[in-house]
Design a protein around this motif. Sequence first.
Motif, PDB file in Angstrom:
ATOM      1  N   GLU A  33       0.833  -1.199   0.000  1.00 11.18           N
ATOM      2  CA  GLU A  33       0.000   0.000   0.000  1.00 11.18           C
ATOM      3  C   GLU A  33       0.870   1.254   0.000  1.00 11.18           C
ATOM      4  O   GLU A  33       0.577   2.225  -0.707  1.00 11.18           O
ATOM      5  N   ASN A  34       1.925   1.240   0.786  1.00  6.28           N
ATOM      6  CA  ASN A  34       2.826   2.391   0.818  1.00  6.28           C
ATOM      7  C   ASN A  34       3.502   2.592  -0.543  1.00  6.28           C
ATOM      8  O   ASN A  34       3.659   3.725  -1.011  1.00  6.28           O
ATOM      9  N   THR A  35       3.883   1.483  -1.169  1.00  5.09           N
ATOM     10  CA  THR A  35       4.499   1.568  -2.489  1.00  5.09           C
ATOM     11  C   THR A  35       3.508   2.116  -3.515  1.00  5.09           C
ATOM     12  O   THR A  35       3.847   2.986  -4.327  1.00  5.09           O
ATOM     13  N   ALA A  36       2.283   1.625  -3.457  1.00  6.35           N
ATOM     14  CA  ALA A  36       1.245   2.095  -4.379  1.00  6.35           C
ATOM     15  C   ALA A  36       0.980   3.578  -4.160  1.00  6.35           C
ATOM     16  O   ALA A  36       0.854   4.346  -5.133  1.00  6.35           O
ATOM     17  N   ASN A  37       0.908   4.009  -2.914  1.00 10.34           N
ATOM     18  CA  ASN A  37       0.692   5.429  -2.635  1.00 10.34           C
ATOM     19  C   ASN A  37       1.875   6.267  -3.128  1.00 10.34           C
ATOM     20  O   ASN A  37       1.696   7.368  -3.662  1.00 10.34           O
ATOM     21  N   GLY A  38       3.075   5.752  -2.957  1.00  7.75           N
ATOM     22  CA  GLY A  38       4.250   6.464  -3.446  1.00  7.75           C
ATOM     23  C   GLY A  38       4.231   6.596  -4.958  1.00  7.75           C
ATOM     24  O   GLY A  38       4.540   7.668  -5.507  1.00  7.75           O
ATOM     25  N   ILE A  39       3.847   5.527  -5.637  1.00  9.57           N
ATOM     26  CA  ILE A  39       3.764   5.568  -7.106  1.00  9.57           C
ATOM     27  C   ILE A  39       2.689   6.559  -7.539  1.00  9.57           C
ATOM     28  O   ILE A  39       2.878   7.338  -8.479  1.00  9.57           O
ATOM     29  N   ARG A  40       1.532   6.546  -6.831  1.00 10.51           N
ATOM     30  CA  ARG A  40       0.466   7.499  -7.151  1.00 10.51           C
ATOM     31  C   ARG A  40       0.957   8.933  -6.982  1.00 10.51           C
ATOM     32  O   ARG A  40       0.650   9.809  -7.799  1.00 10.51           O
ATOM     33  N   ASN A  41       1.709   9.185  -5.920  1.00  8.89           N
ATOM     34  CA  ASN A  41       2.224  10.533  -5.696  1.00  8.89           C
ATOM     35  C   ASN A  41       3.206  10.948  -6.793  1.00  8.89           C
ATOM     36  O   ASN A  41       3.192  12.084  -7.259  1.00  8.89           O
ATOM     37  N   VAL A  42       4.071  10.014  -7.201  1.00  2.47           N
ATOM     38  CA  VAL A  42       5.034  10.328  -8.256  1.00  2.47           C
ATOM     39  C   VAL A  42       4.307  10.606  -9.570  1.00  2.47           C
ATOM     40  O   VAL A  42       4.595  11.578 -10.277  1.00  2.47           O
ATOM     41  N   VAL A  43       3.337   9.760  -9.913  1.00  3.47           N
ATOM     42  CA  VAL A  43       2.594   9.942 -11.160  1.00  3.47           C
ATOM     43  C   VAL A  43       1.792  11.242 -11.103  1.00  3.47           C
ATOM     44  O   VAL A  43       1.743  12.004 -12.081  1.00  3.47           O
ATOM     45  N   GLY A  44       1.167  11.520  -9.967  1.00  2.00           N
ATOM     46  CA  GLY A  44       0.416  12.770  -9.817  1.00  2.00           C
ATOM     47  C   GLY A  44       1.322  13.981  -9.949  1.00  2.00           C
ATOM     48  O   GLY A  44       0.956  14.979 -10.580  1.00  2.00           O
ATOM     49  N   GLY A  45       2.498  13.924  -9.369  1.00  2.00           N
ATOM     50  CA  GLY A  45       3.447  15.023  -9.494  1.00  2.00           C
ATOM     51  C   GLY A  45       3.897  15.209 -10.935  1.00  2.00           C
ATOM     52  O   GLY A  45       3.998  16.342 -11.427  1.00  2.00           O
ATOM     53  N   ALA A  46       4.164  14.102 -11.615  1.00  7.47           N
ATOM     54  CA  ALA A  46       4.561  14.193 -13.023  1.00  7.47           C
ATOM     55  C   ALA A  46       3.420  14.760 -13.863  1.00  7.47           C
ATOM     56  O   ALA A  46       3.636  15.582 -14.762  1.00  7.47           O
ATOM     57  N   GLU A  47       2.205  14.332 -13.550  1.00 12.83           N
ATOM     58  CA  GLU A  47       1.039  14.834 -14.277  1.00 12.83           C
ATOM     59  C   GLU A  47       0.895  16.342 -14.087  1.00 12.83           C
ATOM     60  O   GLU A  47       0.664  17.087 -15.044  1.00 12.83           O
ATOM     61  N   ASN A  48       1.059  16.805 -12.870  1.00 15.34           N
ATOM     62  CA  ASN A  48       0.963  18.241 -12.591  1.00 15.34           C
ATOM     63  C   ASN A  48       2.065  19.009 -13.308  1.00 15.34           C
ATOM     64  O   ASN A  48       1.836  20.091 -13.846  1.00 15.34           O
ATOM     65  N   THR A  49       3.263  18.442 -13.316  1.00 14.86           N
ATOM     66  CA  THR A  49       4.380  19.104 -13.994  1.00 14.86           C
ATOM     67  C   THR A  49       4.119  19.212 -15.488  1.00 14.86           C
ATOM     68  O   THR A  49       4.328  20.273 -16.092  1.00 14.86           O
ATOM     69  N   ILE A  50       3.653  18.138 -16.089  1.00 12.28           N
ATOM     70  CA  ILE A  50       3.372  18.145 -17.530  1.00 12.28           C
ATOM     71  C   ILE A  50       2.227  19.110 -17.839  1.00 12.28           C
ATOM     72  O   ILE A  50       2.281  19.865 -18.818  1.00 12.28           O
ATOM     73  N   GLU A  51       1.206  19.109 -16.999  1.00  9.01           N
ATOM     74  CA  GLU A  51       0.080  20.022 -17.212  1.00  9.01           C
ATOM     75  C   GLU A  51       0.525  21.474 -17.102  1.00  9.01           C
ATOM     76  O   GLU A  51       0.142  22.317 -17.924  1.00  9.01           O
ATOM     77  N   ASN A  52       1.358  21.780 -16.124  1.00  5.56           N
ATOM     78  CA  ASN A  52       1.861  23.151 -15.982  1.00  5.56           C
ATOM     79  C   ASN A  52       2.731  23.546 -17.176  1.00  5.56           C
ATOM     80  O   ASN A  52       2.658  24.674 -17.660  1.00  5.56           O
ATOM     81  N   ALA A  53       3.557  22.604 -17.650  1.00  2.66           N
ATOM     82  CA  ALA A  53       4.394  22.895 -18.815  1.00  2.66           C
ATOM     83  C   ALA A  53       3.536  23.132 -20.049  1.00  2.66           C
ATOM     84  O   ALA A  53       3.796  24.055 -20.836  1.00  2.66           O
ATOM     85  N   ALA A  54       2.507  22.317 -20.237  1.00  5.84           N
ATOM     86  CA  ALA A  54       1.615  22.489 -21.392  1.00  5.84           C
ATOM     87  C   ALA A  54       0.893  23.830 -21.312  1.00  5.84           C
ATOM     88  O   ALA A  54       0.743  24.522 -22.329  1.00  5.84           O
ATOM     89  N   ASN A  55       0.446  24.205 -20.123  1.00  5.48           N
ATOM     90  CA  ASN A  55      -0.214  25.503 -19.965  1.00  5.48           C
ATOM     91  C   ASN A  55       0.758  26.637 -20.270  1.00  5.48           C
ATOM     92  O   ASN A  55       0.391  27.633 -20.890  1.00  5.48           O
ATOM     93  N   GLY A  56       1.993  26.495 -19.832  1.00  6.76           N
ATOM     94  CA  GLY A  56       2.999  27.517 -20.115  1.00  6.76           C
ATOM     95  C   GLY A  56       3.261  27.642 -21.603  1.00  6.76           C
ATOM     96  O   GLY A  56       3.347  28.755 -22.146  1.00  6.76           O
ATOM     97  N   ILE A  57       3.378  26.520 -22.284  1.00  2.00           N
ATOM     98  CA  ILE A  57       3.602  26.542 -23.739  1.00  2.00           C
ATOM     99  C   ILE A  57       2.401  27.160 -24.443  1.00  2.00           C
ATOM    100  O   ILE A  57       2.545  27.972 -25.360  1.00  2.00           O
TER     101      ILE A  57
END
Length: 152
Positions: A33-57
Amino acid sequence: MYKKIIISTCILAISILLSFNLSLANDATNMLENTANGIRNVVGGAENTIENAANGISNTAQNMTEGVENKANSLTNSFKNATNSTKDTNDNMNNEGYVATRTSTDSGTATFMGMSATMWTWLIIGIAAIAIVALVWYYSNQLKASRYDDRD
């Protein structure tokens, strides 16, 4: 008697092993469960980063196109002003009596055999078109005739 002691010891050992296995299973479940939550956090962070970059572009591209649009509008307005100025100049010249037909050749007047130069041009183009169609028809008939002669 020895059988009872051995059986009791085996039952005790099996129950101890099963209790440890249950606690290890709980630890493994928590770890997953901790590993799954960690993966979710990493994917969510990457998603936010990509979304912010796309908005900036997107914002940068929008600002660039707005800038180009503004420059094009100002250029168009400059052309309109220049055109209006040229039109005013031409109107002033026409008001002074200058017209282009005075410097052109006499169009519409009859030339050889009473036909204008435009009529002669169309007549020559028509004759050339008829000649081309006649030549194509002649050569296509010649090809058909040679095919029929080869059958004998």
